[in-house]
Design a protein around this motif. Structure first.
Motif, PDB file in Angstrom:
ATOM      1  N   LEU A 235       0.925  -1.145  -0.476  1.00  0.00           N
ATOM      2  CA  LEU A 235       0.522   0.000  -0.042  1.00  0.00           C
ATOM      3  C   LEU A 235       0.399   1.382   0.239  1.00  0.00           C
ATOM      4  O   LEU A 235       2.067   1.182   0.754  1.00  0.00           O
ATOM      5  CB  LEU A 235      -0.605  -0.094   1.471  1.00  0.00           C
ATOM      6  CG  LEU A 235      -1.819   1.074   1.310  1.00  0.00           C
ATOM      7  CD1 LEU A 235      -2.562   1.625   0.304  1.00  0.00           C
ATOM      8  CD2 LEU A 235      -2.621   1.430   3.000  1.00  0.00           C
ATOM      9  N   CYS A 249       3.398   7.516  -5.263  1.00  0.00           N
ATOM     10  CA  CYS A 249       3.851   6.286  -4.892  1.00  0.00           C
ATOM     11  C   CYS A 249       4.467   5.405  -5.685  1.00  0.00           C
ATOM     12  O   CYS A 249       4.935   4.625  -5.616  1.00  0.00           O
ATOM     13  CB  CYS A 249       2.826   5.861  -4.476  1.00  0.00           C
ATOM     14  SG  CYS A 249       1.344   6.372  -3.601  1.00  0.00           S
ATOM     15  N   PHE A 268      -2.614  -8.558  -3.614  1.00  0.00           N
ATOM     16  CA  PHE A 268      -3.941  -8.112  -4.210  1.00  0.00           C
ATOM     17  C   PHE A 268      -2.843  -6.986  -4.600  1.00  0.00           C
ATOM     18  O   PHE A 268      -1.221  -6.423  -4.753  1.00  0.00           O
ATOM     19  CB  PHE A 268      -3.932  -7.463  -2.653  1.00  0.00           C
ATOM     20  CG  PHE A 268      -5.054  -6.920  -2.307  1.00  0.00           C
ATOM     21  CD1 PHE A 268      -6.341  -6.918  -2.768  1.00  0.00           C
ATOM     22  CD2 PHE A 268      -4.970  -5.282  -2.672  1.00  0.00           C
ATOM     23  CE1 PHE A 268      -7.665  -7.065  -2.817  1.00  0.00           C
ATOM     24  CE2 PHE A 268      -6.399  -4.225  -2.169  1.00  0.00           C
ATOM     25  CZ  PHE A 268      -7.642  -5.197  -3.186  1.00  0.00           C
ATOM     26  N   GLY A 271      -1.768  -0.763  -3.716  1.00  0.00           N
ATOM     27  CA  GLY A 271      -2.388   0.673  -3.193  1.00  0.00           C
ATOM     28  C   GLY A 271      -1.826   1.974  -3.967  1.00  0.00           C
ATOM     29  O   GLY A 271      -0.842   1.958  -3.258  1.00  0.00           O
ATOM     30  N   GLU A 272      -2.151   3.244  -4.205  1.00  0.00           N
ATOM     31  CA  GLU A 272      -1.819   4.419  -4.467  1.00  0.00           C
ATOM     32  C   GLU A 272      -2.363   5.248  -3.883  1.00  0.00           C
ATOM     33  O   GLU A 272      -4.025   5.461  -4.921  1.00  0.00           O
ATOM     34  CB  GLU A 272      -1.673   4.442  -6.101  1.00  0.00           C
ATOM     35  CG  GLU A 272      -0.525   3.586  -6.471  1.00  0.00           C
ATOM     36  CD  GLU A 272      -0.360   3.978  -8.127  1.00  0.00           C
ATOM     37  OE1 GLU A 272       0.398   5.363  -8.555  1.00  0.00           O
ATOM     38  OE2 GLU A 272      -0.214   2.502  -9.041  1.00  0.00           O
ATOM     39  N   VAL A 273      -2.124   5.561  -3.044  1.00  0.00           N
ATOM     40  CA  VAL A 273      -3.571   6.521  -2.208  1.00  0.00           C
ATOM     41  C   VAL A 273      -3.014   7.980  -2.081  1.00  0.00           C
ATOM     42  O   VAL A 273      -1.715   8.493  -1.289  1.00  0.00           O
ATOM     43  CB  VAL A 273      -3.848   6.189  -1.004  1.00  0.00           C
ATOM     44  CG1 VAL A 273      -4.485   7.371  -0.213  1.00  0.00           C
ATOM     45  CG2 VAL A 273      -4.493   4.739  -0.929  1.00  0.00           C
ATOM     46  N   ARG A 282      -9.777   6.132   1.544  1.00  0.00           N
ATOM     47  CA  ARG A 282      -9.455   6.078   0.935  1.00  0.00           C
ATOM     48  C   ARG A 282      -8.682   4.753   1.453  1.00  0.00           C
ATOM     49  O   ARG A 282      -8.839   3.633   0.677  1.00  0.00           O
ATOM     50  CB  ARG A 282      -8.415   6.757  -0.965  1.00  0.00           C
ATOM     51  CG  ARG A 282      -7.512   5.871  -1.643  1.00  0.00           C
ATOM     52  CD  ARG A 282      -8.798   5.243  -2.674  1.00  0.00           C
ATOM     53  NE  ARG A 282      -8.335   4.434  -3.486  1.00  0.00           N
ATOM     54  CZ  ARG A 282      -7.907   5.503  -4.769  1.00  0.00           C
ATOM     55  NH1 ARG A 282      -7.640   6.412  -4.749  1.00  0.00           N
ATOM     56  NH2 ARG A 282      -7.113   4.065  -5.898  1.00  0.00           N
ATOM     57  N   THR A 283      -7.431   5.294   1.856  1.00  0.00           N
ATOM     58  CA  THR A 283      -7.226   4.314   2.748  1.00  0.00           C
ATOM     59  C   THR A 283      -7.572   2.496   3.204  1.00  0.00           C
ATOM     60  O   THR A 283      -7.458   1.903   3.857  1.00  0.00           O
ATOM     61  CB  THR A 283      -5.760   4.328   3.640  1.00  0.00           C
ATOM     62  OG1 THR A 283      -6.422   5.318   5.000  1.00  0.00           O
ATOM     63  CG2 THR A 283      -5.303   5.311   2.845  1.00  0.00           C
ATOM     64  N   GLU A 285     -10.581   2.090   2.509  1.00  0.00           N
ATOM     65  CA  GLU A 285     -11.605   1.418   0.895  1.00  0.00           C
ATOM     66  C   GLU A 285     -10.383   0.050   0.756  1.00  0.00           C
ATOM     67  O   GLU A 285     -10.266  -1.324   0.778  1.00  0.00           O
ATOM     68  CB  GLU A 285     -12.016   2.235   0.228  1.00  0.00           C
ATOM     69  CG  GLU A 285     -11.901   1.296  -1.197  1.00  0.00           C
ATOM     70  CD  GLU A 285     -12.552   2.014  -2.281  1.00  0.00           C
ATOM     71  OE1 GLU A 285     -12.225   1.971  -3.444  1.00  0.00           O
ATOM     72  OE2 GLU A 285     -12.091   3.710  -2.097  1.00  0.00           O
ATOM     73  N   TRP A 286      -9.207   0.594   0.829  1.00  0.00           N
ATOM     74  CA  TRP A 286      -7.473  -0.496   0.046  1.00  0.00           C
ATOM     75  C   TRP A 286      -7.738  -2.009   1.487  1.00  0.00           C
ATOM     76  O   TRP A 286      -7.941  -2.536   1.665  1.00  0.00           O
ATOM     77  CB  TRP A 286      -6.332   0.237  -0.078  1.00  0.00           C
ATOM     78  CG  TRP A 286      -5.277  -1.031  -0.371  1.00  0.00           C
ATOM     79  CD1 TRP A 286      -5.343  -1.434  -1.821  1.00  0.00           C
ATOM     80  CD2 TRP A 286      -4.215  -1.952   0.380  1.00  0.00           C
ATOM     81  NE1 TRP A 286      -4.124  -1.486  -1.686  1.00  0.00           N
ATOM     82  CE2 TRP A 286      -3.745  -2.266  -0.633  1.00  0.00           C
ATOM     83  CE3 TRP A 286      -4.247  -2.183   1.539  1.00  0.00           C
ATOM     84  CZ2 TRP A 286      -3.023  -3.026  -0.132  1.00  0.00           C
ATOM     85  CZ3 TRP A 286      -3.480  -2.926   2.259  1.00  0.00           C
ATOM     86  CH2 TRP A 286      -2.808  -3.319   1.137  1.00  0.00           C
ATOM     87  N   ASN A 289     -11.016  -3.901   1.212  1.00  0.00           N
ATOM     88  CA  ASN A 289     -10.444  -4.920   0.204  1.00  0.00           C
ATOM     89  C   ASN A 289      -9.791  -6.149   0.649  1.00  0.00           C
ATOM     90  O   ASN A 289     -10.008  -7.181  -0.016  1.00  0.00           O
ATOM     91  CB  ASN A 289     -10.460  -4.107  -0.742  1.00  0.00           C
ATOM     92  CG  ASN A 289     -11.513  -3.463  -1.318  1.00  0.00           C
ATOM     93  OD1 ASN A 289     -13.109  -3.306  -1.403  1.00  0.00           O
ATOM     94  ND2 ASN A 289     -10.894  -2.484  -2.272  1.00  0.00           N
ATOM     95  N   PHE A 290      -8.484  -5.494   1.108  1.00  0.00           N
ATOM     96  CA  PHE A 290      -7.303  -6.368   1.810  1.00  0.00           C
ATOM     97  C   PHE A 290      -8.381  -7.347   2.108  1.00  0.00           C
ATOM     98  O   PHE A 290      -7.540  -8.784   2.594  1.00  0.00           O
ATOM     99  CB  PHE A 290      -6.206  -5.419   1.804  1.00  0.00           C
ATOM    100  CG  PHE A 290      -5.024  -6.762   2.154  1.00  0.00           C
ATOM    101  CD1 PHE A 290      -4.188  -7.501   0.916  1.00  0.00           C
ATOM    102  CD2 PHE A 290      -5.193  -7.322   3.324  1.00  0.00           C
ATOM    103  CE1 PHE A 290      -3.934  -8.893   0.923  1.00  0.00           C
ATOM    104  CE2 PHE A 290      -3.897  -7.969   3.835  1.00  0.00           C
ATOM    105  CZ  PHE A 290      -2.997  -9.060   2.824  1.00  0.00           C
TER     106      PHE A 290
END
Length: 750
Positions: A235, A249, A268, A271-273, A282-283, A285-286, A289-290
């Protein structure tokens, strides 16, 4: 006779017999045509037995043939006898004609040893694994996100092992334990999750990425050590506004790439936040999902033939040799266009600045009072300089070596360090470096000019401070000593010898401190006024715990430096610097004595660690319980002295500075005619240096004043200064305020 002639004759006969009735003729023609078509479409079937009667229109031949030709041109001829074909030995069955489908021939593909991507549930349940969450943080954002990820995963139903949260800067002392091999948890597989920020400046993550790259390129180790992992995920956190495009990122993407090259399976997508505009939602959300991936029973694809990314595989898009070959005459232009920085300080397109002005490292260090010089140097005014300007005493260097603190400049040409010592005042906010200089390189002239300018600027700011003595204030604008010990590793600077030479040209003494992790640089070091080597622990195990070195061969490097002090640098005035931390390195006196016996330093400086605040968030585990009292330091020094003397080594306790909790031991050669000569004759040093002759540490000594000698009444405090007891002063001021408040209340009552 052709078919057309026969049908015409038949039509004529029917026409005459029917009395000229054309309808009968047409009907007969129609019946004849249909019959002929049926005969043409009827397949000729050979059956082993009797053959059906067929009309034959072929002339007899001299020799009868077992195969007869069929004449389709006649509709009235009937053969005399039936054609027969010899019967086979097997029984014959009568069957009606069957229309057969055309046979289709299929070509078989060449056999290849290629396995198709398989849809698998994995041999190991993801929830059965041990999850490691690694992070590195400069501002604290990555740590908060990593903690949130840990909390989320802990709440997953069915998770057998609690996720482990580990800082790459502080908790992972040796990257090889996790990223050259993986922790052995028996049958339990490991999953790595990396939460990594990205900055267009030097940061601790650069060392981590360099380690991954070095591991992949090191032919001596397993090229794919991460295959032991069940999987990994990355992430990335960044700032899309300040570092857009490929720079957004980019360090997280590099980590994802190198983990794949080392054999890791990507569980996975990376991630790029953008923490500036997307941030926590957004973090989260990642993270959600993970976590769903870990708890999901649905199968997922694993490409068995391409489990990891390997840059050694053929690249069809690679350019031809004709695009890369360059004539010798053109190489100068190519080098100039490439932007590689040389000794002249020309810029490089690929190299970064160690501490860029818009970086968190820059902001953190400037907030702590540092002035950043160029891109990798720094200067800071010492608290003892402020104290000396106010007549409240100088540091231990004045008691031991005769340095007046208000004439001393504390600076470093390299803010990067190869250790992360637990007692460091910077709390790991400065950059880290392993063994190679990888940044933009500033020339020594720029470092010198910037350091003096920054120091004098800070001295000017002291003008309005109460208690400043004007004579010392004016003297402070002529620096006479330079302590190359501010932060980082000064000896790591490629132009350190040129920089020291510039100091000496200005008759500024040089006190250089190194951490004994760069033996090659130490061996090449030119003459300095005094050379310090930090000896922070007596054993390999303790040194790893205290210094937290980046180099895996840190102990071998230390031993090499000790040998260099005894041989190549034996002409220098050398000092062992011991920083005592209770509970870490105050035992094992015998091992300290072994190191002294190996290096033969001129002097040994023992100082208690200074507490620099609570540090649970910055990786420094010290508390006030780890700070030794002065009496404990005295006991340590006495024990070390007795051990050295018992081995026949001529060392004794020479001086002290109780206010700094610091004690000096020296070789007895510095005790001349019964008096210690640990001070330095600075004019004599420059005279010897400019003469070009070889000289040693005893050639520029000066007698130690009585007030600084071990056991003196002053305990190292200059009698010309005024002692300032901060606690007593605070108590005095508080009592004065309370007295004034009491008087004011009495006046109001009247």
């Amino acid at each position: 006779m052709g078919f057309g002639t026969g049908i015409f004759g038949v039509c004529a006969v029917i026409y005459l017999l029917s009395g000229g009735r054309w309808t009968v003729v047409i009907a007969a023609i129609t019946i004849s045509v249909l019959y002929n078509i049926e005969q043409r479409n009827t397949p000729k079937v050979a059956v082993q037995g009797e053959l059906k009667e067929v009309k034959i229109a072929k002339k007899a031949k001299k020799k009868s043939s077992p195969i007869y030709a069929v004449d389709f041109t006649s509709t009235s001829y009937t053969p005399v006898s039936t054609s027969k074909i010899p019967r086979g030995s097997s029984p014959v069955l009568r069957s009606r004609a069957v229309r057969r489908s055309p046979k289709v021939f299929k070509a078989s593909k060449p056999i290849q040893n290629v396995e198709e991507p398989s849809l698998t549930r994995s041999a190991v349940n993801l929830l059965d694994s041990q999850i490691y969450i690694f992070y590195t943080s400069l501002t604290g954002s990555s740590q908060r996100v990593a903690s949130a990820l840990q909390t989320k995963l802990e709440g997953l139903e069915g998770l057998k092992s609690k996720p482990k949260l580990m800082s790459l800067d502080d908790d992972v002392d040796d990257l090889e334990e996790f990223f050259m091999k993986t922790p052995d948890n028996g049958a339990t597989k490991n999953i790595y999750v990396l939460v990594l920020p990205s900055y267009e400046t030097d940061s601790p993550i650069d060392y981590f990425l360099e380690h991954l790259k070095d591991t992949y390129q090191d032919f001596r180790v397993d090229k794919y050590p991460m295959t032991a992992l069940l999987g990994f995920a990355v992430l990335g956190l960044g700032d899309s506004e300040s570092w857009s495009g490929e720079k957004f990122c980019y360090q997280a993407k590099l980590a994802d790439r190198w983990m794949g090259k080392l054999g890791g399976r990507r569980l996975f997508p990376v991630g790029e936040v953008c923490m500036k505009y997307e941030g926590e939602p957004r973090t989260n959300e990642w993270i959600q999902n993970f976590a769903s991936l870990l708890a999901d029973d649905e199968p997922f694809y694993i490409d068995q033939d391409n489990d990891f990314e390997d840059s050694d595989k053929e690249d069809d898009s690679a350019s031809d040799d004709q695009d890369t070959l360059v004539d010798v005459e053109d190489m100068g232009d190519v080098i100039r266009k490439s932007g590689t920085r040389g000794l002249n300080g020309s810029a490089s397109n690929d190299m970064k600045e160690m501490v860029a002005k818009d970086s968190p490292t820059y902001k953190s260090l400037t907030k702590q009072g540092y002035t950043i010089v160029g891109s990798h140097s720094g200067v800071k005014i010492c608290r003892w300089t402020k104290s000396a300007l106010r007549g409240r005493g100088s540091c231990y260097k004045f008691a031991f070596y005769g340095i007046k603190s208000h004439l001393c400049m504390e600076t470093t040409p390299s803010l990067a360090c190869s250790n992360k010592c637990v007692f460091c005042w910077r709390h790991g906010t400065n950059p880290v470096a392993k063994s190679n200089w990888r940044w933009v390189l500033d020339p020594p002239e720029k470092v010198m000019e910037g350091a003096l300018q920054g120091h004098y600027q800070k001295i000017k700011q002291m003008r309005g401070v109460p208690g400043i003595q004007m004579d010392r204030f004016q003297e402070a604008f002529q620096v006479r000593h330079c302590a190359l010990s501010l932060v980082g590793e000064p000896i790591f600077y490629p132009h350190i010898n040129e920089f020291v030479g510039m100091l000496h040209e200005k008759h500024i003494s040089s006190f250089l401190v190194c951490n004994a992790q760069h033996p090659d640089n130490l061996a090449k070091l030119s003459k300095v006024t005094q050379l310090y080597v930090s000896i922070d622990a007596p054993t390999k195990k303790d040194l790893k715990k205290v210094d937290r070195p980046l180099n895996s061969d840190f102990w071998d490097r230390l031993m090499s430096c000790l040998d260099i002090l005894r041989t190549v640098q034996s002409h220098q005035r050398t000092v062992f610097r011991l920083t005592l931390v209770k509970g870490f390195n105050m035992n094992d006196i015998e091992s300290y004595a072994d190191m002294v016996e190996r290096a033969h330093p001129s002097q040994i400086e023992i100082k208690g660690a200074t507490f620099c605040g609570s540090s649970t968030g910055n990786g420094n585990p010290l508390t006030m319980q780890n700070i030794p009292f002065y009496e404990e330091c005295k006991d340590f020094v006495t024990s070390l002295c007795n051990e050295l003397q018992s081995r026949g080594l001529n060392y004794d306790i020479a001086a002290e500075h109780a206010h700094s909790c610091c004690i000096l031991m020296a070789h007895t050669k510095f005790k001349i005619n019964g008096k210690w000569h640990t001070h330095i004759d600075y004019p004599k040093f420059f005279e010897l240096l400019e003469s070009g002759k070889d000289f040693i540490d005893l050639d520029y000594v000066k007698e130690t004043p009585e007030w600084a000698v071990w056991g003196s009444d002053g305990a190292g405090f200059n009698p010309e200064d005024t002692k300032f007891d901060r606690k007593a002063e605070k108590l005095k001021n508080r009592l004065q305020r309370e007295e004034q408040a009491k008087i004011a209340l009495e006046q109001q009552a009247q």
